[in-house]
Design a protein around this motif. Structure first.
Motif, PDB file in Angstrom:
ATOM      1  N   PRO A   1     -10.466 -46.772  21.676  1.00 15.12           N
ATOM      2  CA  PRO A   1     -11.254 -47.988  21.422  1.00 15.12           C
ATOM      3  C   PRO A   1     -10.478 -49.242  21.811  1.00 15.12           C
ATOM      4  O   PRO A   1      -9.319 -49.435  21.410  1.00 15.12           O
ATOM      5  CB  PRO A   1     -11.486 -47.925  19.908  1.00 15.12           C
ATOM      6  CG  PRO A   1     -10.329 -47.140  19.368  1.00 15.12           C
ATOM      7  CD  PRO A   1      -9.915 -46.182  20.443  1.00 15.12           C
ATOM      8  N   LEU A   2     -11.116 -50.093  22.601  1.00 17.05           N
ATOM      9  CA  LEU A   2     -10.499 -51.338  23.061  1.00 17.05           C
ATOM     10  C   LEU A   2     -11.381 -52.510  22.626  1.00 17.05           C
ATOM     11  O   LEU A   2     -12.610 -52.401  22.576  1.00 17.05           O
ATOM     12  CB  LEU A   2     -10.355 -51.341  24.590  1.00 17.05           C
ATOM     13  CG  LEU A   2      -9.562 -50.193  25.223  1.00 17.05           C
ATOM     14  CD1 LEU A   2      -9.515 -50.364  26.732  1.00 17.05           C
ATOM     15  CD2 LEU A   2      -8.153 -50.114  24.660  1.00 17.05           C
TER      16      LEU A   2
ATOM     17  N   VAL B   1      -7.088 -49.773  19.608  1.00 18.51           N
ATOM     18  CA  VAL B   1      -7.200 -50.268  18.240  1.00 18.51           C
ATOM     19  C   VAL B   1      -7.081 -49.100  17.270  1.00 18.51           C
ATOM     20  O   VAL B   1      -7.622 -48.014  17.504  1.00 18.51           O
ATOM     21  CB  VAL B   1      -8.543 -51.005  18.038  1.00 18.51           C
ATOM     22  CG1 VAL B   1      -8.666 -51.527  16.609  1.00 18.51           C
ATOM     23  CG2 VAL B   1      -8.660 -52.144  19.032  1.00 18.51           C
ATOM     24  N   GLU B   2      -6.342 -49.335  16.169  1.00 18.07           N
ATOM     25  CA  GLU B   2      -6.256 -48.342  15.108  1.00 18.07           C
ATOM     26  C   GLU B   2      -7.362 -48.608  14.088  1.00 18.07           C
ATOM     27  O   GLU B   2      -7.451 -49.693  13.526  1.00 18.07           O
ATOM     28  CB  GLU B   2      -4.888 -48.394  14.417  1.00 18.07           C
ATOM     29  CG  GLU B   2      -3.740 -47.990  15.320  1.00 18.07           C
ATOM     30  CD  GLU B   2      -2.414 -48.007  14.579  1.00 18.07           C
ATOM     31  OE1 GLU B   2      -2.413 -48.442  13.408  1.00 18.07           O
ATOM     32  OE2 GLU B   2      -1.399 -47.598  15.161  1.00 18.07           O
TER      33      GLU B   2
ATOM     34  N   GLU C   1      -7.495 -46.303   1.773  1.00 18.60           N
ATOM     35  CA  GLU C   1      -7.596 -46.569   3.195  1.00 18.60           C
ATOM     36  C   GLU C   1      -6.507 -45.802   3.919  1.00 18.60           C
ATOM     37  O   GLU C   1      -5.342 -45.785   3.497  1.00 18.60           O
ATOM     38  CB  GLU C   1      -7.469 -48.070   3.477  1.00 18.60           C
ATOM     39  CG  GLU C   1      -8.616 -48.897   2.911  1.00 18.60           C
ATOM     40  CD  GLU C   1      -8.509 -50.350   3.318  1.00 18.60           C
ATOM     41  OE1 GLU C   1      -7.520 -50.665   4.016  1.00 18.60           O
ATOM     42  OE2 GLU C   1      -9.390 -51.142   2.960  1.00 18.60           O
ATOM     43  N   LYS C   2      -6.886 -45.178   5.025  1.00 17.88           N
ATOM     44  CA  LYS C   2      -5.952 -44.426   5.845  1.00 17.88           C
ATOM     45  C   LYS C   2      -6.116 -44.872   7.292  1.00 17.88           C
ATOM     46  O   LYS C   2      -7.222 -45.052   7.779  1.00 17.88           O
ATOM     47  CB  LYS C   2      -6.209 -42.916   5.736  1.00 17.88           C
ATOM     48  CG  LYS C   2      -5.969 -42.346   4.338  1.00 17.88           C
ATOM     49  CD  LYS C   2      -6.199 -40.864   4.333  1.00 17.88           C
ATOM     50  CE  LYS C   2      -5.963 -40.283   2.935  1.00 17.88           C
ATOM     51  NZ  LYS C   2      -6.190 -38.828   2.907  1.00 17.88           N
ATOM     52  N   THR C   3      -4.995 -45.046   7.980  1.00 21.40           N
ATOM     53  CA  THR C   3      -5.007 -45.424   9.381  1.00 21.40           C
ATOM     54  C   THR C   3      -5.037 -44.154  10.215  1.00 21.40           C
ATOM     55  O   THR C   3      -4.120 -43.340  10.142  1.00 21.40           O
ATOM     56  CB  THR C   3      -3.774 -46.271   9.738  1.00 21.40           C
ATOM     57  OG1 THR C   3      -3.763 -47.428   8.889  1.00 21.40           O
ATOM     58  CG2 THR C   3      -3.833 -46.694  11.191  1.00 21.40           C
ATOM     59  N   VAL C   4      -6.086 -43.988  10.999  1.00 16.86           N
ATOM     60  CA  VAL C   4      -6.302 -42.765  11.763  1.00 16.86           C
ATOM     61  C   VAL C   4      -6.476 -43.138  13.220  1.00 16.86           C
ATOM     62  O   VAL C   4      -7.137 -44.127  13.554  1.00 16.86           O
ATOM     63  CB  VAL C   4      -7.551 -42.004  11.253  1.00 16.86           C
ATOM     64  CG1 VAL C   4      -7.710 -40.687  11.995  1.00 16.86           C
ATOM     65  CG2 VAL C   4      -7.445 -41.769   9.766  1.00 16.86           C
ATOM     66  N   ASP C   5      -5.885 -42.322  14.096  1.00 16.38           N
ATOM     67  CA  ASP C   5      -6.079 -42.502  15.529  1.00 16.38           C
ATOM     68  C   ASP C   5      -7.370 -41.796  15.907  1.00 16.38           C
ATOM     69  O   ASP C   5      -7.397 -40.578  16.119  1.00 16.38           O
ATOM     70  CB  ASP C   5      -4.895 -41.911  16.299  1.00 16.38           C
ATOM     71  CG  ASP C   5      -4.991 -42.202  17.787  1.00 16.38           C
ATOM     72  OD1 ASP C   5      -5.873 -42.987  18.162  1.00 16.38           O
ATOM     73  OD2 ASP C   5      -4.199 -41.639  18.568  1.00 16.38           O
ATOM     74  N   MET C   6      -8.433 -42.543  15.947  1.00 16.75           N
ATOM     75  CA  MET C   6      -9.749 -41.947  16.146  1.00 16.75           C
ATOM     76  C   MET C   6      -9.954 -41.642  17.622  1.00 16.75           C
ATOM     77  O   MET C   6      -9.864 -42.527  18.474  1.00 16.75           O
ATOM     78  CB  MET C   6     -10.851 -42.899  15.659  1.00 16.75           C
ATOM     79  CG  MET C   6     -10.714 -43.272  14.196  1.00 16.75           C
ATOM     80  SD  MET C   6     -10.928 -41.865  13.115  1.00 16.75           S
ATOM     81  CE  MET C   6     -12.659 -41.548  13.379  1.00 16.75           C
ATOM     82  N   GLY C   7     -10.244 -40.376  17.910  1.00 11.64           N
ATOM     83  CA  GLY C   7     -10.557 -40.015  19.276  1.00 11.64           C
ATOM     84  C   GLY C   7     -11.984 -40.388  19.632  1.00 11.64           C
ATOM     85  O   GLY C   7     -12.269 -40.820  20.726  1.00 11.64           O
ATOM     86  N   PHE C   8     -12.889 -40.217  18.703  1.00  9.68           N
ATOM     87  CA  PHE C   8     -14.303 -40.550  18.950  1.00  9.68           C
ATOM     88  C   PHE C   8     -14.990 -40.666  17.605  1.00  9.68           C
ATOM     89  O   PHE C   8     -14.718 -39.898  16.687  1.00  9.68           O
ATOM     90  CB  PHE C   8     -14.967 -39.471  19.803  1.00  9.68           C
ATOM     91  CG  PHE C   8     -16.426 -39.734  20.055  1.00  9.68           C
ATOM     92  CD1 PHE C   8     -16.818 -40.730  20.919  1.00  9.68           C
ATOM     93  CD2 PHE C   8     -17.393 -38.990  19.406  1.00  9.68           C
ATOM     94  CE1 PHE C   8     -18.157 -40.970  21.150  1.00  9.68           C
ATOM     95  CE2 PHE C   8     -18.732 -39.230  19.640  1.00  9.68           C
ATOM     96  CZ  PHE C   8     -19.106 -40.221  20.515  1.00  9.68           C
ATOM     97  N   VAL C   9     -15.879 -41.603  17.495  1.00 13.22           N
ATOM     98  CA  VAL C   9     -16.662 -41.803  16.275  1.00 13.22           C
ATOM     99  C   VAL C   9     -18.123 -41.653  16.640  1.00 13.22           C
ATOM    100  O   VAL C   9     -18.626 -42.340  17.536  1.00 13.22           O
ATOM    101  CB  VAL C   9     -16.407 -43.196  15.659  1.00 13.22           C
ATOM    102  CG1 VAL C   9     -17.342 -43.431  14.485  1.00 13.22           C
ATOM    103  CG2 VAL C   9     -14.969 -43.311  15.206  1.00 13.22           C
TER     104      VAL C   9
END
Length: 516
Positions: free
Chosen positions: A312-313, A337-338, A347-355
């Motif tokens: 995500p940008l 973006v994280e 809250e958890k910071t996750v490296d989302m590949g796709f939502v």
């Protein structure tokens, strides 16, 4: 279509669910009902009401405008008798006053046009005739469908509506192509003895007449308030980042849902802030392709060819990369973006590949029950199910046929009885085989009789000068079985220790045979 409170009971012929004597203020008793928000305004033209009213028929499935030339002041919800085809019809007033002007302007009807007249307020006789005509509609609909099928016409009769005096019947049908129903009209006129009118409607109008509940859980828009239908295509779903799934995007009519157009303008306005020509961007690692646009977070998702991971940008970062690509430069870092995902207040910071904004339903309860069943099976395999460990006689029953095949020529047949007694001291576990259990149970019952017969046979052979070696072999085995303290060696080791040759005859040095 009606509200549930209207059918709970009645007092003196009036429904007890609503206080307006049948005209429910919520609008649930009438399809395509409207709220007259101009009803409290003063009359125009020096106290005279607007002379044209809107009348609905068949619970709102059909509406039309009529001119009120009588001296009666008609209100919404009143039943009136109006002009019909060669007679009169009975309908309910759905709209009066200044709001009728807006409705006529919406449908392009002028005040000076020829409009049918209102005859009188409906009396008891008119209401009775109207109800009798309504009772005939269902049987007429069934018979009309059968006649259309006999004539091999590719059409579907959706609704049959009688005029209040029974002199006219209107058939509403749907068809994919043009239908020649000239012969059909003649058959209908002779069958129902009334003037026949055929009206072709669309699939959306048909679902509005039938009614139902949508996937949102509410009443269908086409049967409650939506009267004009606009074209809906899959482009509206793409702009809203919806998956192109015909099953989910189609309504009860089989066409695309009308609600896809409700929020389309909002999405189109939000997409103006995204940069144009950003379908591809050049990076040092390769070319990245645009996958989706998130208007709620103002993010653009990119992925490389041959990779399922998406980055995500922000809109500002995409504009910077496009400016660098215009200069011939390829940035090395995308600066993705994280995204923070909340789980039960944390809250958890996750490296989302796709939502997936559309959403997928995961049945966690079913997955938990499947895990519990799998764990229970593993425990049963480790501990063993009850009833699989059989008695020693069942385990010995499987080994008997092999011993009997080796015994007769080698002098080992008389030694089977003590050998089985030795196996009774230490039961063996049997593999979970139902066949083995069934074979072991009958042999276990016959074991004492076989041992006695074998001992008698051994005594007869010794009296007749049989092999004394067989009797000498029986003595140490009986002593070992009586002590029961020494552990039994495995069967394979015992077979290795025993010679394959039959024992040679020796002189009796140990004394008399205990079997004698």
């Amino acid at each position: 279509m009606g509200c549930g409170s209207c059918g709970t009971g009645s007092a003196n012929g009036k429904p007890s669910g609503c206080q307006s004597n049948g005209g429910c203020s919520t609008g649930g008793c009438n399809r395509l009902n409207v709220f007259n928000w101009l009803s409290d305004l003063p009359f125009s033209d020096i106290g005279k009401p607007f002379p044209i009213i809107e009348v609905s028929f068949n619970n709102g499935s059909r509406k039309d405008f009529y001119r009120n030339n009588t001296s009666h002041i008609l209100e919404k919800g009143s039943w009136v008798a109006v002009e019909g085809a060669g007679g009169f019809d009975v309908g309910q007033i759905s709209l009066t006053g200044e709001l009728v002007k807006l409705q006529m302007k919406k449908y392009g009807v002028s005040e000076s046009a020829e409009i049918k007249r209102v005859l009188r307020p409906a009396g008891d006789r008119d209401i009775e005739l109207h109800q009798n005509a309504k009772r005939r509609e269902r049987d007429t609909l069934v018979r009309s469908r059968a006649i259309a099928k006999e004539l091999n016409l590719e059409m579907k009769i959706a609704e049959a509506e009688y005029q209040a005096d029974g002199k006219k019947v209107s058939f509403f049908y749907t068809a994919d192509s043009r239908v020649d129903f000239r012969e059909l009209i003649k058959v209908y006129a002779a069958e129902f003895r009334a003037k026949v009118e055929m009206r072709q409607i669309g699939a959306r109008q048909e679902s509005g007449k039938v009614g139902g509940i949508g996937s949102c859980g509410r009443e269908l828009c086409c049967s409650s308030w939506l009267s004009d239908f606009k074209t809906v295509n899959t482009t509206a779903a793409r702009y809203q980042n919806l998956s192109i799934n015909q099953t989910k995007l189609s309504g009860q009519c089989g066409r695309l849902k009308c609600c896809l157009n409700y929020e389309l303008d909002t999405y189109m306005d939000a997409l103006h802030s995204f940069p144009e020509g950003a379908e591809q961007i050049e990076m040092a690692a390769g070319r990245a392709f645009l996958q989706k646009k998130d208007i709620f977070r103002n993010l653009m998702w990119y992925s490389f060819a041959g990779s399922s991971k998406q980055y995500p940008l922000t809109i500002e970062r995409v504009q910077e990369i496009l400016a660098l690509n215009a200069e011939g430069q390829k940035p090395e870092d995308m600066e993705a973006v994280e995204i923070q995902v909340r789980h039960k207040g944390s809250e958890k910071t996750v490296d989302m590949g796709f939502v997936n904004d559309v959403g997928q339903l995961t049945l966690s309860s079913l997955s938990k029950s499947a895990k519990k069943k799998q764990q229970a099976k593993q425990r049963q395999q480790q501990q063993g199910k009850p009833g699989q460990q059989t008695k020693p006689g069942a385990a010995q029953g499987q080994g008997k046929p092999q011993q009997q095949k080796q015994g007769p020529g080698q002098g080992q047949k008389p030694a089977q009885g003590p050998r089985q007694q030795q196996g009774d001291n230490k039961p063996r576990e049997q593999k979970p085989n139902n066949k083995g259990q069934q074979q072991g149970q009958p042999q276990q019952n016959k074991q004492p009789q076989q041992n006695r017969g074998q001992q008698k046979q051994a005594q007869q052979q010794q009296k007749q000068g049989g092999q004394p070696g067989a009797g000498r072999e029986q003595q140490p085995r009986q002593q070992q079985a009586s002590e029961g303290a020494q552990p039994r060696e495995p069967r394979q080791q015992q077979q290795k220790k025993r010679p394959n040759k039959p024992p040679q005859e020796k002189k009796d040095q140990d004394g008399p045979n205990p079997a004698q």
